[in-house]
Design an enzyme around this catalytic site. Structure first.
Site, PDB file in Angstrom:
ATOM      1  N   MET A 158      32.169  56.108  58.228  1.00  0.00           N
ATOM      2  CA  MET A 158      32.320  57.510  58.453  1.00  0.00           C
ATOM      3  C   MET A 158      31.459  57.799  59.751  1.00  0.00           C
ATOM      4  O   MET A 158      30.330  57.519  59.755  1.00  0.00           O
ATOM      5  CB  MET A 158      31.722  58.319  57.382  1.00  0.00           C
ATOM      6  CG  MET A 158      32.479  58.168  56.113  1.00  0.00           C
ATOM      7  SD  MET A 158      32.174  59.222  54.692  1.00  0.00           S
ATOM      8  CE  MET A 158      33.495  59.001  53.729  1.00  0.00           C
ATOM      9  N   TYR A 170      27.552  54.811  57.314  1.00  0.00           N
ATOM     10  CA  TYR A 170      27.385  56.171  57.624  1.00  0.00           C
ATOM     11  C   TYR A 170      26.901  56.121  59.141  1.00  0.00           C
ATOM     12  O   TYR A 170      25.864  55.702  59.435  1.00  0.00           O
ATOM     13  CB  TYR A 170      26.666  57.178  57.151  1.00  0.00           C
ATOM     14  CG  TYR A 170      27.336  58.465  57.118  1.00  0.00           C
ATOM     15  CD1 TYR A 170      27.990  59.074  55.999  1.00  0.00           C
ATOM     16  CD2 TYR A 170      27.069  59.277  58.034  1.00  0.00           C
ATOM     17  CE1 TYR A 170      28.623  60.494  55.996  1.00  0.00           C
ATOM     18  CE2 TYR A 170      27.337  60.860  58.331  1.00  0.00           C
ATOM     19  CZ  TYR A 170      28.631  61.221  56.998  1.00  0.00           C
ATOM     20  OH  TYR A 170      28.939  62.458  57.055  1.00  0.00           O
ATOM     21  N   SER A 171      27.704  56.719  60.224  1.00  0.00           N
ATOM     22  CA  SER A 171      26.858  56.608  61.722  1.00  0.00           C
ATOM     23  C   SER A 171      26.505  55.102  61.926  1.00  0.00           C
ATOM     24  O   SER A 171      27.309  54.190  62.029  1.00  0.00           O
ATOM     25  CB  SER A 171      26.002  57.635  61.722  1.00  0.00           C
ATOM     26  OG  SER A 171      25.453  58.120  63.033  1.00  0.00           O
ATOM     27  N   GLN A 172      25.197  54.950  62.334  1.00  0.00           N
ATOM     28  CA  GLN A 172      24.761  53.632  62.919  1.00  0.00           C
ATOM     29  C   GLN A 172      24.926  52.647  61.571  1.00  0.00           C
ATOM     30  O   GLN A 172      25.415  51.386  61.944  1.00  0.00           O
ATOM     31  CB  GLN A 172      23.487  53.809  63.097  1.00  0.00           C
ATOM     32  CG  GLN A 172      22.901  52.280  63.826  1.00  0.00           C
ATOM     33  CD  GLN A 172      21.200  52.412  63.898  1.00  0.00           C
ATOM     34  OE1 GLN A 172      20.746  51.294  64.209  1.00  0.00           O
ATOM     35  NE2 GLN A 172      20.563  53.562  64.331  1.00  0.00           N
TER      36      GLN A 172
END
Length: 228
Positions: A149, A108-110
């Site tokens: 994501m 998720y993200s990073q």
């Protein structure tokens, strides 16, 4: 004395395969690695909801959080560097212990960025200068599916992109890039409203990918993992 020495050796030789067999018998059929977004405490962060969907579909599935700083601000680059190393080390270690387990990655993200780099290679600013993936190919063979994501490495036009984004993230890959080995095992979710994986201005939307696309992502995982 001539008898006791080979007997001790034989006993040890028999114990090692037994221990290895016991370790493999304790391995789940599916194991999920989750990597959290920036600035949240160690654990799964927003990837946890997706992991729980997978565990619901495959009872007995085990999970493991990638241990890395997930730092923001000026420490972001060094955090990504540490995260890439953590992905490679943790996945490699698990595959060595449980070679028959099917592995799923959820970032998720990073957390997506470090998985993206570990599996697909760089370069990525100060975090990664080489283009080749640092994950050994024989380890990657055990990974059935990768769910990204809100990936800051998002770039439009990739076959594995899902969502409405038409612009790249703040760490976007070059136009036309494709992951050389794992493209058919990736789904990367990003919408136009997202300011991190695209150029939108709705930071709240960045946290909603499991809510919006969770069932679609689960269907992809089930397609890749199959029945176990």
């Amino acid at each position: 004395m001539k008898v006791s020495t080979p007997l001790v050796f034989a006993s040890g030789a028999l114990a090692m395969p037994s221990a290895n067999l016991e370790a493999r018998q304790s391995c789940a059929k599916v194991h999920v690695f989750g990597a959290r977004e920036s600035t949240v405490p160690q654990g799964y962060g927003s990837s946890q909801a997706m992991i729980q969907l997978i565990q619901g579909a495959y009872p007995g599935t085990t999970s493991e959080a990638i241990v890395y700083p997930a730092a923001g601000g000026n420490a972001y680059g060094s955090s990504v560097t540490s995260g890439i190393t953590a992905v490679v080390n943790q996945v490699s270690s698990f595959v060595e212990r449980c070679p028959d387990t099917k592995v799923v990655m959820v970032g998720y993200s990073q957390g997506s960025q470090i998985m993206d780099d570990a599996f697909c290679g760089g370069p990525d600013g100060s975090s990664m200068s080489e283009t080749a993936s640092p994950l050994p190919a024989d380890v990657g063979e055990h990974v059935a599916a990768l769910i990204f994501m809100g990936d800051p490495r998002n770039v439009p036009g990739l076959a594995y992109n899902v969502g409405t984004a038409q612009a790249g993230g703040f760490a976007a890959r070059p136009s036309g890039y494709t992951c050389p080995t794992y493209a058919d095992r990736i789904q990367s979710y990003c919408d136009a409203q997202d300011p991190y994986c695209s150029n939108g201005n709705d930071a709240n939307h960045h946290q909603q990918y499991v809510q919006i696309y969770g069932q679609q992502a689960l269907a992809f995982v089930k397609e890749k993992v199959g029945s176990v």
